[in-house]
Design a protein around this motif. Structure first.
Motif, PDB file in Angstrom:
ATOM      1  N   ALA A   5       0.837  -1.200   0.000  1.00 47.64           N
ATOM      2  CA  ALA A   5       0.000   0.000   0.000  1.00 47.64           C
ATOM      3  C   ALA A   5       0.865   1.240   0.000  1.00 47.64           C
ATOM      4  N   THR A   6       1.937   1.228   0.768  1.00 52.16           N
ATOM      5  CA  THR A   6       2.845   2.370   0.811  1.00 52.16           C
ATOM      6  C   THR A   6       3.511   2.579  -0.551  1.00 52.16           C
ATOM      7  N   HIS A   7       3.922   1.485  -1.188  1.00 54.62           N
ATOM      8  CA  HIS A   7       4.534   1.581  -2.512  1.00 54.62           C
ATOM      9  C   HIS A   7       3.531   2.137  -3.518  1.00 54.62           C
ATOM     10  N   ASP A   8       2.293   1.626  -3.489  1.00 56.97           N
ATOM     11  CA  ASP A   8       1.265   2.124  -4.404  1.00 56.97           C
ATOM     12  C   ASP A   8       0.976   3.605  -4.176  1.00 56.97           C
ATOM     13  N   GLU A   9       0.901   4.011  -2.939  1.00 56.90           N
ATOM     14  CA  GLU A   9       0.665   5.430  -2.644  1.00 56.90           C
ATOM     15  C   GLU A   9       1.804   6.285  -3.181  1.00 56.90           C
ATOM     16  N   MET A  10       3.041   5.818  -2.998  1.00 56.19           N
ATOM     17  CA  MET A  10       4.203   6.550  -3.494  1.00 56.19           C
ATOM     18  C   MET A  10       4.164   6.654  -5.024  1.00 56.19           C
ATOM     19  N   ALA A  14       3.937  10.031  -7.251  1.00 54.59           N
ATOM     20  CA  ALA A  14       4.987  10.302  -8.245  1.00 54.59           C
ATOM     21  C   ALA A  14       4.403  10.484  -9.639  1.00 54.59           C
ATOM     22  N   LEU A  15       3.306   9.805  -9.908  1.00 56.89           N
ATOM     23  CA  LEU A  15       2.671   9.906 -11.222  1.00 56.89           C
ATOM     24  C   LEU A  15       2.320  11.347 -11.563  1.00 56.89           C
ATOM     25  N   PHE A  16       1.881  12.110 -10.566  1.00 53.48           N
ATOM     26  CA  PHE A  16       1.418  13.477 -10.796  1.00 53.48           C
ATOM     27  C   PHE A  16       2.438  14.549 -10.384  1.00 53.48           C
ATOM     28  N   THR A  17       3.626  14.141  -9.970  1.00 53.93           N
ATOM     29  CA  THR A  17       4.636  15.091  -9.519  1.00 53.93           C
ATOM     30  C   THR A  17       5.484  15.550 -10.700  1.00 53.93           C
ATOM     31  N   PRO A  18       5.442  16.835 -11.045  1.00 53.58           N
ATOM     32  CA  PRO A  18       6.263  17.329 -12.151  1.00 53.58           C
ATOM     33  C   PRO A  18       7.751  17.086 -11.888  1.00 53.58           C
ATOM     34  N   CYS A  19       8.468  16.811 -12.943  1.00 56.47           N
ATOM     35  CA  CYS A  19       9.903  16.531 -12.862  1.00 56.47           C
ATOM     36  C   CYS A  19      10.686  17.834 -12.899  1.00 56.47           C
ATOM     37  N   GLU A  20      11.685  17.934 -12.046  1.00 55.27           N
ATOM     38  CA  GLU A  20      12.496  19.151 -11.960  1.00 55.27           C
ATOM     39  C   GLU A  20      13.790  19.059 -12.755  1.00 55.27           C
ATOM     40  N   THR A  21      14.191  17.847 -13.127  1.00 59.15           N
ATOM     41  CA  THR A  21      15.437  17.676 -13.881  1.00 59.15           C
ATOM     42  C   THR A  21      15.198  16.733 -15.059  1.00 59.15           C
ATOM     43  N   ARG A  22      16.106  16.796 -15.978  1.00 62.76           N
ATOM     44  CA  ARG A  22      16.072  15.920 -17.148  1.00 62.76           C
ATOM     45  C   ARG A  22      16.163  14.455 -16.714  1.00 62.76           C
ATOM     46  N   GLU A  23      16.997  14.183 -15.723  1.00 63.70           N
ATOM     47  CA  GLU A  23      17.175  12.824 -15.224  1.00 63.70           C
ATOM     48  C   GLU A  23      15.876  12.308 -14.591  1.00 63.70           C
ATOM     49  N   GLN A  24      15.210  13.156 -13.822  1.00 67.41           N
ATOM     50  CA  GLN A  24      13.929  12.756 -13.232  1.00 67.41           C
ATOM     51  C   GLN A  24      12.906  12.452 -14.322  1.00 67.41           C
ATOM     52  N   LEU A  25      12.897  13.276 -15.351  1.00 65.26           N
ATOM     53  CA  LEU A  25      11.950  13.062 -16.442  1.00 65.26           C
ATOM     54  C   LEU A  25      12.228  11.739 -17.149  1.00 65.26           C
ATOM     55  N   GLY A  26      13.483  11.464 -17.450  1.00 63.23           N
ATOM     56  CA  GLY A  26      13.833  10.193 -18.085  1.00 63.23           C
ATOM     57  C   GLY A  26      13.418   9.007 -17.233  1.00 63.23           C
ATOM     58  N   LEU A  92       2.281  13.922 -20.546  1.00 59.81           N
ATOM     59  CA  LEU A  92       2.843  14.767 -19.489  1.00 59.81           C
ATOM     60  C   LEU A  92       2.071  16.074 -19.353  1.00 59.81           C
ATOM     61  N   GLN A  93       1.610  16.616 -20.461  1.00 56.99           N
ATOM     62  CA  GLN A  93       0.826  17.855 -20.419  1.00 56.99           C
ATOM     63  C   GLN A  93      -0.427  17.658 -19.568  1.00 56.99           C
ATOM     64  N   VAL A  94      -1.046  16.509 -19.695  1.00 57.62           N
ATOM     65  CA  VAL A  94      -2.268  16.224 -18.937  1.00 57.62           C
ATOM     66  C   VAL A  94      -1.950  15.909 -17.479  1.00 57.62           C
ATOM     67  N   LEU A  95      -0.992  15.019 -17.240  1.00 61.41           N
ATOM     68  CA  LEU A  95      -0.730  14.536 -15.881  1.00 61.41           C
ATOM     69  C   LEU A  95       0.070  15.499 -15.013  1.00 61.41           C
ATOM     70  N   HIS A  96       1.035  16.190 -15.588  1.00 59.82           N
ATOM     71  CA  HIS A  96       1.897  17.067 -14.793  1.00 59.82           C
ATOM     72  C   HIS A  96       1.535  18.531 -14.895  1.00 59.82           C
ATOM     73  N   LEU A  97       1.102  18.958 -16.057  1.00 61.87           N
ATOM     74  CA  LEU A  97       0.901  20.388 -16.276  1.00 61.87           C
ATOM     75  C   LEU A  97      -0.574  20.755 -16.292  1.00 61.87           C
ATOM     76  N   ARG A  98      -1.420  19.752 -16.158  1.00 59.68           N
ATOM     77  CA  ARG A  98      -2.873  19.926 -16.063  1.00 59.68           C
ATOM     78  C   ARG A  98      -3.436  20.777 -17.204  1.00 59.68           C
ATOM     79  N   GLY A  99      -2.899  20.516 -18.379  1.00 61.49           N
ATOM     80  CA  GLY A  99      -3.346  21.274 -19.539  1.00 61.49           C
ATOM     81  C   GLY A  99      -4.148  20.422 -20.495  1.00 61.49           C
ATOM     82  N   ASN A 100      -4.706  21.067 -21.483  1.00 58.48           N
ATOM     83  CA  ASN A 100      -5.424  20.388 -22.554  1.00 58.48           C
ATOM     84  C   ASN A 100      -4.449  20.065 -23.671  1.00 58.48           C
ATOM     85  N   VAL A 101      -4.820  19.107 -24.486  1.00 59.73           N
ATOM     86  CA  VAL A 101      -3.952  18.680 -25.579  1.00 59.73           C
ATOM     87  C   VAL A 101      -4.751  18.629 -26.870  1.00 59.73           C
TER      88      VAL A 101
END
Length: 132
Positions: A5-10, A14-26, A92-101
């Protein structure tokens, strides 16, 4: 069971957390979409590598602080990950930036392929849990 449950919550956070670095995005793309984009220029005719292109567009959209950044020209040979990269950016536009596509493609078959990628991404574990 509590560890799962803890892993699933994490993972859901993470699914909705915007990435701050190129490495995080990859890493996000590898974990949630199952794609390992080449981190190099894929052909001599290309102007950038696929991960660089995705990061540049994503980071500019995430920060949204550059009025002069209105278009990007990324070119590569067939099989150079352009359509796949654009499809990842749409998710990513939908999940991280909450925008339309809205998707446009040069040819109908390319547009169909992009739609197929996006449909498959939204069927992936964790992502599918939030599809409406």
């Amino acid at each position: 069971m509590e560890v799962l449950a803890t892993h699933d919550e994490m993972m859901r956070r993470a699914l909705f957390t915007p990435c701050e670095t190129r490495e995080q995005l990859g890493r996000w793309i590898r974990v949630f979409l199952g794609i390992h984009f080449p981190d190099c220029t894929v052909s001599e005719e290309s102007n950038s590598n696929p991960l660089d292109m995705i990061w540049e567009v994503y980071d500019k959209a995430r920060r949204n602080d550059d009025e002069d950044y209105a278009r990007v020209m990324a070119y590569a040979s067939r099989g150079g990950f352009k359509t796949l990269g654009a499809s990842v950016l749409e998710v990513l536009q939908v999940l991280h930036l909450r925008g339309n596509v809205a998707h446009m493609a040069a040819v109908f078959d390319q547009s169909k392929k992009s739609q197929e990628y996006v449909r498959d991404f939204f069927a992936k574990p964790y992502i599918r849990d939030f599809r409406v």
